[in-house]
Design a protein around this motif. Structure first.
Motif, short mmCIF file in Angstrom:
data_model
loop_
_atom_site.label_atom_id
_atom_site.label_comp_id
_atom_site.label_asym_id
_atom_site.label_seq_id
_atom_site.Cartn_x
_atom_site.Cartn_y
_atom_site.Cartn_z
N GLN A 1 0.79 -1.23 0.00
CA GLN A 1 0.00 0.00 0.00
C GLN A 1 0.82 1.27 0.00
OE1 GLN A 1 -2.47 -0.34 3.43
NE2 GLN A 1 -3.92 -1.70 2.45
N GLN A 2 2.08 1.21 0.35
CA GLN A 2 2.85 2.44 0.45
C GLN A 2 4.31 2.19 0.12
OE1 GLN A 2 4.98 2.76 3.54
NE2 GLN A 2 4.46 0.60 3.49
N HIS A 3 5.09 3.25 0.09
CA HIS A 3 6.45 3.19 -0.44
C HIS A 3 7.55 3.06 0.60
CE1 HIS A 3 7.11 7.40 0.80
NE2 HIS A 3 5.83 7.52 0.54
N ARG A 4 7.21 3.04 1.87
CA ARG A 4 8.23 2.97 2.92
C ARG A 4 8.63 1.53 3.20
NH1 ARG A 4 5.43 7.33 3.79
NH2 ARG A 4 6.59 9.18 4.35
N PRO A 5 9.87 1.33 3.66
CA PRO A 5 10.26 -0.02 4.07
C PRO A 5 9.44 -0.47 5.27
CG PRO A 5 12.18 1.45 3.97
CD PRO A 5 10.96 2.29 3.77
N VAL A 6 9.16 -1.77 5.33
CA VAL A 6 8.41 -2.35 6.44
C VAL A 6 9.30 -3.44 7.06
CG1 VAL A 6 6.36 -3.66 7.12
CG2 VAL A 6 6.20 -1.91 5.33
N LEU A 7 9.52 -3.32 8.35
CA LEU A 7 10.31 -4.30 9.08
C LEU A 7 9.36 -5.10 9.96
CD1 LEU A 7 13.02 -5.47 10.09
CD2 LEU A 7 13.11 -3.57 11.73
N VAL A 8 9.38 -6.43 9.81
CA VAL A 8 8.51 -7.30 10.60
C VAL A 8 9.35 -7.98 11.67
CG1 VAL A 8 6.89 -9.24 10.57
CG2 VAL A 8 7.03 -7.70 8.60
N VAL A 9 8.99 -7.76 12.92
CA VAL A 9 9.71 -8.33 14.06
C VAL A 9 8.96 -9.59 14.50
CG1 VAL A 9 10.48 -7.91 16.43
CG2 VAL A 9 10.43 -6.02 14.77
N PRO A 10 9.66 -10.74 14.49
CA PRO A 10 8.98 -11.97 14.89
C PRO A 10 8.58 -11.96 16.36
CG PRO A 10 11.31 -12.39 14.46
CD PRO A 10 11.05 -10.95 14.15
#
Length: 167
Positions: free
Chosen positions: A143-152
Motif C-alpha cells: 500500500q505504500q512506499h516505505r520499508p516495512v520491518l517485521v519483528v517476529p
C-alpha cells in the motif's frame, strides 16, 4: 535526545506485545537519529469525518456497541515503551488511531515522513486470523512506499522444528 521535528520510525503496538517490536524500533531510530512514533490502532472503531471544531467523529463498527473511545495502551505498556526509548536516547510519541491498522500506520508514517514502519508478527489466534484476512505487514508492503520491518513474536529457533514441518 532527538529533536521532535525529525523523521520518525513508526511502530505498530498492541497491548501486551510492545516490548520486542518497540525495542527493535528504538534501535533503528537510534541509528537513523529519528524518533519512535508508537501507534496503537483500534480496529473496532471507524473515523467518519470531522466536526466543525476539527475533532474526529469516531463510531463503532458494531452498531450494538456504545463504546466510541479508542483503545489505549495500559500504563505498564507505556512505561515499558518509554524505558526502551530512554535506553536508546530517542524520543517517543504514542498516538491512537482507529480503523484498518495498515491504513492507520501508513497514514501516520506519511504524516511524520517516517523512514520506516515496524510491525510485529502475530501469535496465537491472531496468527490464524492472518491466514484468513492477510497480515498488516503484507498489506503495508503493497500500500505504500516505505520499508516495512517485521519483528517476529516468539520465534521458533533454527534447531527446533516448527509444528507444520515436524515429522
Amino acid at each position: 535526545m532527538v529533536e521532535s521535528n525529525t523523521a520518525g520510525v513508526v511502530v505498530g503496538v498492541q497491548p501486551g506485545q510492545g516490548h520486542d517490536v518497540v525495542g527493535v524500533a528504538a534501535a533503528v531510530a537510534e541509528r537513523f537519529s529519528a524518533r519512535v512514533v508508537c501507534v496503537v490502532v483500534d480496529p473496532a472503531l471507524l473515523s467518519t469525518g470531522l466536526r466543525a471544531d476539527g475533532s474526529e467523529i469516531i463510531e463503532p463498527i458494531d452498531p450494538d456497541t456504545a463504546d466510541s473511545e479508542p483503545q489505549r495502551l495500559p500504563d505498564d505498556d507505556v512505561r515499558v515503551i518509554r524505558d526502551l526509548a530512554a535506553a536508546r536516547s530517542v524520543d517517543v510519541e504514542i498516538v491512537s488511531r482507529v480503523g484498518d491498522p495498515s491504513h492507520a500506520l501508513a497514514s501516520v508514517a506519511e504524516e511524520r515522513d517516517a523512514v520506516m514502519i515496524v510491525v510485529g508478527s502475530q501469535a496465537g489466534r491472531r496468527r490464524m486470523a492472518e491466514l484468513l484476512t492477510g497480515s498488516v505487514a503484507a498489506h503495508l508492503t503493497h500500500q505504500q512506499h516505505r520499508p516495512v520491518l517485521v519483528v517476529p513474536h516468539d520465534p521458533v529457533g533454527i534447531i527446533a522444528l516448527q509444528p507444520s514441518v515436524a515429522p
